[in-house]
Design a protein around this motif. Structure first.
Motif, PDB file in Angstrom:
ATOM      1  N   UNK A 282       0.833  -1.208   0.000  1.00 45.67           N
ATOM      2  CA  UNK A 282       0.000   0.000   0.000  1.00 45.67           C
ATOM      3  C   UNK A 282       0.868   1.259   0.000  1.00 45.67           C
ATOM      4  N   UNK A 283       1.969   1.234   0.734  1.00 47.36           N
ATOM      5  CA  UNK A 283       2.827   2.419   0.827  1.00 47.36           C
ATOM      6  C   UNK A 283       3.502   2.757  -0.495  1.00 47.36           C
ATOM      7  N   UNK A 284       3.990   1.743  -1.212  1.00 44.88           N
ATOM      8  CA  UNK A 284       4.827   2.026  -2.387  1.00 44.88           C
ATOM      9  C   UNK A 284       4.072   1.918  -3.707  1.00 44.88           C
ATOM     10  N   UNK A 285       2.976   1.152  -3.747  1.00 44.03           N
ATOM     11  CA  UNK A 285       2.311   0.885  -5.025  1.00 44.03           C
ATOM     12  C   UNK A 285       1.060   1.713  -5.252  1.00 44.03           C
ATOM     13  N   UNK A 286       0.360   2.081  -4.181  1.00 47.48           N
ATOM     14  CA  UNK A 286      -0.924   2.774  -4.352  1.00 47.48           C
ATOM     15  C   UNK A 286      -0.815   4.053  -5.182  1.00 47.48           C
ATOM     16  N   UNK A 287       0.236   4.895  -5.013  1.00 43.47           N
ATOM     17  CA  UNK A 287       0.272   6.141  -5.796  1.00 43.47           C
ATOM     18  C   UNK A 287       0.660   5.959  -7.264  1.00 43.47           C
ATOM     19  N   UNK A 288       1.074   4.755  -7.666  1.00 46.98           N
ATOM     20  CA  UNK A 288       1.583   4.593  -9.030  1.00 46.98           C
ATOM     21  C   UNK A 288       0.870   3.502  -9.817  1.00 46.98           C
ATOM     22  N   UNK A 289       0.269   2.536  -9.139  1.00 44.21           N
ATOM     23  CA  UNK A 289      -0.394   1.429  -9.836  1.00 44.21           C
ATOM     24  C   UNK A 289      -1.852   1.776 -10.092  1.00 44.21           C
ATOM     25  N   UNK A 290      -2.104   2.313 -11.259  1.00 42.82           N
ATOM     26  CA  UNK A 290      -3.476   2.581 -11.678  1.00 42.82           C
ATOM     27  C   UNK A 290      -3.533   2.413 -13.188  1.00 42.82           C
ATOM     28  N   UNK A 291      -4.710   2.100 -13.689  1.00 44.83           N
ATOM     29  CA  UNK A 291      -4.859   1.905 -15.134  1.00 44.83           C
ATOM     30  C   UNK A 291      -4.499   3.178 -15.886  1.00 44.83           C
ATOM     31  N   UNK A 292      -4.936   4.321 -15.362  1.00 43.16           N
ATOM     32  CA  UNK A 292      -4.652   5.587 -16.039  1.00 43.16           C
ATOM     33  C   UNK A 292      -3.158   5.863 -16.111  1.00 43.16           C
ATOM     34  N   UNK A 293      -2.407   5.505 -15.057  1.00 41.33           N
ATOM     35  CA  UNK A 293      -0.960   5.719 -15.077  1.00 41.33           C
ATOM     36  C   UNK A 293      -0.251   4.679 -15.931  1.00 41.33           C
ATOM     37  N   UNK A 294      -0.687   3.431 -15.858  1.00 47.27           N
ATOM     38  CA  UNK A 294      -0.053   2.373 -16.653  1.00 47.27           C
ATOM     39  C   UNK A 294      -0.218   2.597 -18.148  1.00 47.27           C
ATOM     40  N   UNK A 295      -1.302   3.268 -18.540  1.00 48.80           N
ATOM     41  CA  UNK A 295      -1.516   3.555 -19.959  1.00 48.80           C
ATOM     42  C   UNK A 295      -0.434   4.481 -20.521  1.00 48.80           C
ATOM     43  N   UNK A 296       0.210   5.254 -19.657  1.00 51.61           N
ATOM     44  CA  UNK A 296       1.250   6.178 -20.102  1.00 51.61           C
ATOM     45  C   UNK A 296       2.623   5.534 -20.141  1.00 51.61           C
ATOM     46  N   UNK A 297       2.699   4.226 -19.859  1.00 49.27           N
ATOM     47  CA  UNK A 297       3.968   3.502 -19.848  1.00 49.27           C
ATOM     48  C   UNK A 297       4.026   2.513 -21.000  1.00 49.27           C
ATOM     49  N   UNK A 298       5.254   2.254 -21.464  1.00 47.54           N
ATOM     50  CA  UNK A 298       5.468   1.180 -22.421  1.00 47.54           C
ATOM     51  C   UNK A 298       5.427  -0.160 -21.689  1.00 47.54           C
ATOM     52  N   UNK A 299       5.306  -1.235 -22.466  1.00 44.38           N
ATOM     53  CA  UNK A 299       5.290  -2.559 -21.844  1.00 44.38           C
ATOM     54  C   UNK A 299       6.597  -2.840 -21.112  1.00 44.38           C
ATOM     55  N   UNK A 300       7.699  -2.363 -21.660  1.00 43.67           N
ATOM     56  CA  UNK A 300       8.993  -2.559 -20.987  1.00 43.67           C
ATOM     57  C   UNK A 300       9.005  -1.882 -19.624  1.00 43.67           C
ATOM     58  N   UNK A 301       8.461  -0.671 -19.575  1.00 43.13           N
ATOM     59  CA  UNK A 301       8.422   0.055 -18.311  1.00 43.13           C
ATOM     60  C   UNK A 301       7.470  -0.615 -17.322  1.00 43.13           C
ATOM     61  N   UNK A 302       6.353  -1.116 -17.806  1.00 39.47           N
ATOM     62  CA  UNK A 302       5.417  -1.815 -16.908  1.00 39.47           C
ATOM     63  C   UNK A 302       6.068  -3.039 -16.286  1.00 39.47           C
TER      64      UNK A 302
END
Length: 533
Positions: free
Chosen positions: A414-434
């Motif tokens: 919850x501390x490290x993943x909640x602010x970054x793991x979201x569909x809207x944020x993942x859409x802005x990443x390449x598959x390599x970055x994901x």
């Protein structure tokens, strides 16, 4: 017998209030705000924990089905959306009718020797928003006659629960109807969230948000009274997680929240702003604040804070090197550092903090048996993906889960993943970055499982300080509700769904009719790509 009469009179206040508060658009918005907060809060804080106690985690599945099932049906079958909504409304009303029988039984328990009168008082008070909601939901759609029939049925069924024999009460007990009640509870939430009527088109400029905020504050005040009444009676000891622990969490985090907003104001004054030209600086603020680290340090201990800081620095560096832009960027920043910390940041974080407390109160319930950390992490992942948690909300969720006895791995996630793991944020990443991000988080959780020691609270303040802090936070959050109104307040949580119209045939147009007044939290992934810092 006096309790029974009082509970029926409480229901009759619904038509009375509706008559005087539905005469103008502003008053109607105030009524909507009151129903939205009081009935929704009653379900989430009072009813759902009780259902979880008897049905376990499967209860949540039925609630989700009752909540999102009608929405999915309306989107799949546009021609029959009105029928779907009417069925959902009928189920919600049926659930409230069923609940009135248990209310009658609860008042009988309150009269027994050794039980507290506060139980009966709580039942009577929570019927005020229920009676008002019945009239608010039914009168505009089916008319006064049918709304009166339903209200009369509620009074009759309350009497049935009061006078019925033990055999009837046993058949209608929560243990025997828990999943049915969970489904209709989700239906109630669906009806409350998707305003079934009202002149939303008359408020395209947000002229009545102040009135809606006033109504929502009255709803919050009623919930606060019910919370105090609920925790005061011995007869309601089985709600200790739903009410007592919820209140304790609020008392514990309030002083630290004030300190966090103060630190946010100071770092803004020092030039560390969310619109900094450096991408790494923007990611540092998105992930840690660094005001979120203060919550972790003081309420979970230094080891958790050091762990969070190191892992977020690694994640921030990874995303910065990959030139990943931030979803939901800050816009219209104020000039004043105080307005940034205690207004702008409050508007963005208050909904997440409230959601985190409610979520932890539900999924952290002792009856939700998820002892394996992998299952806990999976459930949190399901929660995180459709949303975009702010760092303060993530910290509050983490400490609430820790206080509920969840595994250190889930707390760390919850501390490290909640602010970054979201569909809207993942859409802005390449598959390599994901894949790289998933690998970093997986290694961090493995480290937490092996090396992260148990948490401990470093700061314990006197009760007088905690109560004073609760009052201050309550005033700050109240100002936020007045600025936004309850529905726009909630819309901050629904980034993934605001871009889609939810225009039902029966008049659900509140999402897109207000689209121009929502702030940056409404932006889609395509818009984020075009955003220039």
């Amino acid at each position: 017998m006096l309790y029974l009469v009082a509970s029926c009179i409480a229901l009759l206040f619904g038509p009375l209030f509706y008559r005087y508060f539905s005469s103008g658009s502003g008053l109607q918005k105030g009524l909507d705000g009151f129903i939205f907060v009081s009935l929704g809060g009653l379900v989430l804080i009072h009813i759902l924990p009780e259902l979880l106690e008897h049905g376990g985690i499967i209860t949540l599945l039925f609630v989700v089905f009752g909540l999102w099932g009608p929405t999915a049906s309306e989107r799949l079958f546009h021609r029959y959306s009105e029928i779907t909504h009417n069925v959902t409304l009928t189920l919600g009303i049926a659930g409230l009718l069923l609940h009135t029988i248990t209310d009658g039984g609860a008042m009988v328990l309150a009269q027994q020797e050794g039980n507290s009168i506060l139980l009966a008082l709580g039942v009577i008070m929570h019927r005020l928003p229920v009676g008002l909601a019945i009239w608010w939901l039914l009168k505009p759609q089916v008319g006064t006659q049918w709304a009166s029939v339903v209200l009369t049925a509620m009074m009759v069924l309350t009497g049935v629960g009061y006078f019925a024999g033990e055999q009837l009460l046993q058949h209608l007990s929560i243990e025997n109807t828990v999943y049915l009640q969970a489904f209709v509870t989700g239906s109630i939430l669906h009806v409350v969230l998707h305003q079934p009527h009202g002149n939303q088109n008359d408020d395209r400029q947000g002229r009545y948000q102040y009135q809606a905020g006033i109504g929502s504050l009255l709803g919050v005040a009623l919930l606060a009274v019910l919370l105090l009444v609920d925790t005061g009676g011995d007869a309601h000891s089985h709600h200790s997680h739903g009410s007592g622990q919820f209140l304790n969490w609020i008392l514990t985090i309030s002083p630290i929240l004030i300190l966090s907003y103060l630190i946010a104001s100071l770092r803004f004054k020092a030039g560390l702003t969310p619109q900094n030209e450096r991408l790494s600086s923007r990611w540092l603020q998105r992930l840690a604040g660094p005001e979120a680290l203060i919550i972790t340090l003081l309420l979970l201990g230094p080891w958790f804070a050091i762990y969070q800081a190191i892992e977020l620095l690694i994640i921030g560096a990874l995303l910065s090197l990959g030139k990943v832009e931030l979803t939901d960027p800050h816009e219209n920043l104020p000039q004043s550092s105080w307005r940034f910390g205690f207004a702008h940041l409050v508007d963005r974080s208050a909904p997440w903090i409230a959601l985190s407390l409610i979520l932890a109160n539900l999924i952290g319930h002792p009856s939700v048996h998820l002892e394996h950390p992998a299952l806990q992490v999976f459930l949190l992942l399901v929660v995180f993906l459709p949303m975009r948690f702010c760092n303060l909300g993530a910290a509050v969720l983490a400490l609430s889960l820790a206080y509920s006895g969840w595994h250190n791995v889930a707390v760390a996630f919850a501390l490290i993943a909640a602010p970054v793991l979201s569909i809207s944020q993942l859409k802005l990443m390449s598959w390599t970055m994901r894949i790289a991000l998933a690998s970093v988080i997986a290694l961090a959780l493995l480290f937490a499982n092996i090396y992260l020691v148990d948490w401990h609270q470093m700061l314990t303040l006197p009760d007088t300080v905690n109560v004073a802090a609760v009052i201050i936070v309550g005033l700050i959050f109240s100002a936020c509700l007045l600025r936004l109104g309850p529905r726009k307040f909630l819309s901050r949580l629904m980034i993934q769904f605001n871009a889609h119209n939810h225009d039902h045939a029966h008049g659900h147009s509140h999402s897109h009719t207000h689209s121009h007044q929502h702030d940056d939290s409404q932006h889609t992934g395509h818009q984020h790509k075009e955003h220039k810092h």
